[in-house]
Design a protein around this motif. Structure first.
Motif, mmCIF file in Angstrom:
data_model
loop_
_atom_site.group_PDB
_atom_site.id
_atom_site.type_symbol
_atom_site.label_atom_id
_atom_site.label_comp_id
_atom_site.label_asym_id
_atom_site.label_seq_id
_atom_site.Cartn_x
_atom_site.Cartn_y
_atom_site.Cartn_z
ATOM 1 N N PRO A 150 10.202 3.664 -9.321
ATOM 2 C CA PRO A 150 8.962 2.876 -9.230
ATOM 3 C C PRO A 150 9.109 1.451 -9.763
ATOM 4 O O PRO A 150 8.577 0.513 -9.177
ATOM 5 N N ALA A 151 9.849 1.274 -10.843
ATOM 6 C CA ALA A 151 10.010 -0.058 -11.425
ATOM 7 C C ALA A 151 10.754 -1.005 -10.485
ATOM 8 O O ALA A 151 10.577 -2.226 -10.548
ATOM 9 N N ASN A 152 11.585 -0.474 -9.593
ATOM 10 C CA ASN A 152 12.383 -1.307 -8.694
ATOM 11 C C ASN A 152 11.786 -1.431 -7.294
ATOM 12 O O ASN A 152 12.250 -2.265 -6.511
ATOM 13 N N ALA A 153 10.809 -0.622 -6.951
ATOM 14 C CA ALA A 153 10.296 -0.574 -5.578
ATOM 15 C C ALA A 153 9.718 -1.908 -5.130
ATOM 16 O O ALA A 153 9.990 -2.361 -4.014
ATOM 17 N N ARG A 154 8.933 -2.553 -5.980
ATOM 18 C CA ARG A 154 8.314 -3.823 -5.577
ATOM 19 C C ARG A 154 9.355 -4.925 -5.388
ATOM 20 O O ARG A 154 9.257 -5.728 -4.473
ATOM 21 N N ARG A 179 0.831 -1.213 0.000
ATOM 22 C CA ARG A 179 0.000 0.000 0.000
ATOM 23 C C ARG A 179 0.860 1.256 0.000
ATOM 24 O O ARG A 179 0.515 2.252 -0.618
ATOM 25 N N PHE A 180 1.976 1.200 0.710
ATOM 26 C CA PHE A 180 2.912 2.328 0.721
ATOM 27 C C PHE A 180 3.433 2.592 -0.690
ATOM 28 O O PHE A 180 3.499 3.731 -1.140
ATOM 29 N N ILE A 181 3.806 1.520 -1.407
ATOM 30 C CA ILE A 181 4.306 1.667 -2.778
ATOM 31 C C ILE A 181 3.201 2.224 -3.683
ATOM 32 O O ILE A 181 3.454 3.117 -4.498
ATOM 33 N N GLU A 235 3.258 5.676 -5.871
ATOM 34 C CA GLU A 235 3.004 5.742 -7.311
ATOM 35 C C GLU A 235 1.863 6.704 -7.622
ATOM 36 O O GLU A 235 1.940 7.472 -8.580
ATOM 37 N N ALA A 236 0.813 6.662 -6.814
ATOM 38 C CA ALA A 236 -0.355 7.514 -7.058
ATOM 39 C C ALA A 236 -0.090 8.965 -6.684
ATOM 40 O O ALA A 236 -0.712 9.872 -7.231
ATOM 41 N N LYS A 237 0.818 9.202 -5.776
ATOM 42 C CA LYS A 237 1.084 10.545 -5.254
ATOM 43 C C LYS A 237 2.485 11.006 -5.619
ATOM 44 O O LYS A 237 3.162 11.662 -4.854
ATOM 45 N N ARG A 238 2.948 10.662 -6.807
ATOM 46 C CA ARG A 238 4.310 10.958 -7.222
ATOM 47 C C ARG A 238 4.641 12.448 -7.074
ATOM 48 O O ARG A 238 5.704 12.814 -6.602
ATOM 49 N N GLY A 239 3.709 13.317 -7.460
ATOM 50 C CA GLY A 239 3.952 14.751 -7.336
ATOM 51 C C GLY A 239 4.147 15.175 -5.892
ATOM 52 O O GLY A 239 5.011 16.002 -5.578
#
Length: 193
Positions: free
Chosen positions: A172-176, A101-103, A107-111
């Motif tokens: 983002p591509a590496n976070a998971r 959920r944190f990730i 992603e949803a709140k990148r700004g």
């Protein structure tokens, strides 16, 4: 008595309901705006909230104060889910779901994340209220995981917080993938009941 009366401590007057509503509207508009654009204009946020710029500044005297408040609001929502996750899942799975959920939040709140990073770069780390909320949220998950033998016995909440910070800084591509490595490491060597 010497003629001087003792001063009574002053108590802050409760906020009027319309002022509270204005503050809530500003915060909601800020979350929407900063989620899309780290450089969102404060005038645009005030307009979206239906208030004047003076009202915005009365509640949030600086851009940094508004960004921090918006970020804390979103982190609180994330943290409020932790007890439910623990009620539904084994502690290690609950911790994994919290991190997922944190990730998703990042992603949803990148700004907004970019706006928070910009504040840190200019004025240093903001107050640790958000960090304290996350720490309080994950402590029961980590402790339950250790108690049930699902996490290694030497894991600390601080270990999770530091590793979560690395996940937050990852692309983002590496976070998971990094999150999965983190969880595997927290589980490695657990006694398993």
């Amino acid at each position: 008595m010497t003629g001087k009366s003792a001063k009574k401590p002053q108590v802050a007057a409760p906020q009027r309901s319309d002022a509270r509503q204005n503050k809530d509207d500003i915060l909601a508009a800020a979350v929407r705006a900063f989620s899309k654009d780290a450089s969102a204009s404060l005038e645009g946020i005030a307009r979206a909230a239906g208030v004047g710029i003076g009202t915005l500044y009365r509640h949030y005297p600086t851009r940094e104060a508004l960004v921090e408040a918006a970020y804390r609001t979103e982190i609180k929502k994330l943290c409020d889910a932790a007890p439910e996750l623990l009620a539904k899942h084994a502690p290690d799975v609950a911790l994994a779901r919290f991190l997922e959920r944190f990730i998703e939040h990042m992603e949803a709140k990148r700004g907004m994340i970019e706006a928070v990073r910009a504040i840190i770069a200019v004025v240093g780390a903001p107050n640790n209220e958000s960090l304290a909320m996350v720490t309080a949220a994950v402590t029961p998950l980590v402790e339950a995981g250790k108690t049930r033998g699902l996490l290694r016995p030497d894991v600390t909440v601080h270990d999770f917080i530091v590793a979560k910070g690395a996940v937050a800084m990852a692309q983002p591509a590496n976070a998971r993938r990094l999150a999965q490595l983190l969880l595997d490491g927290l589980r490695y060597g657990a006694p398993r009941p």
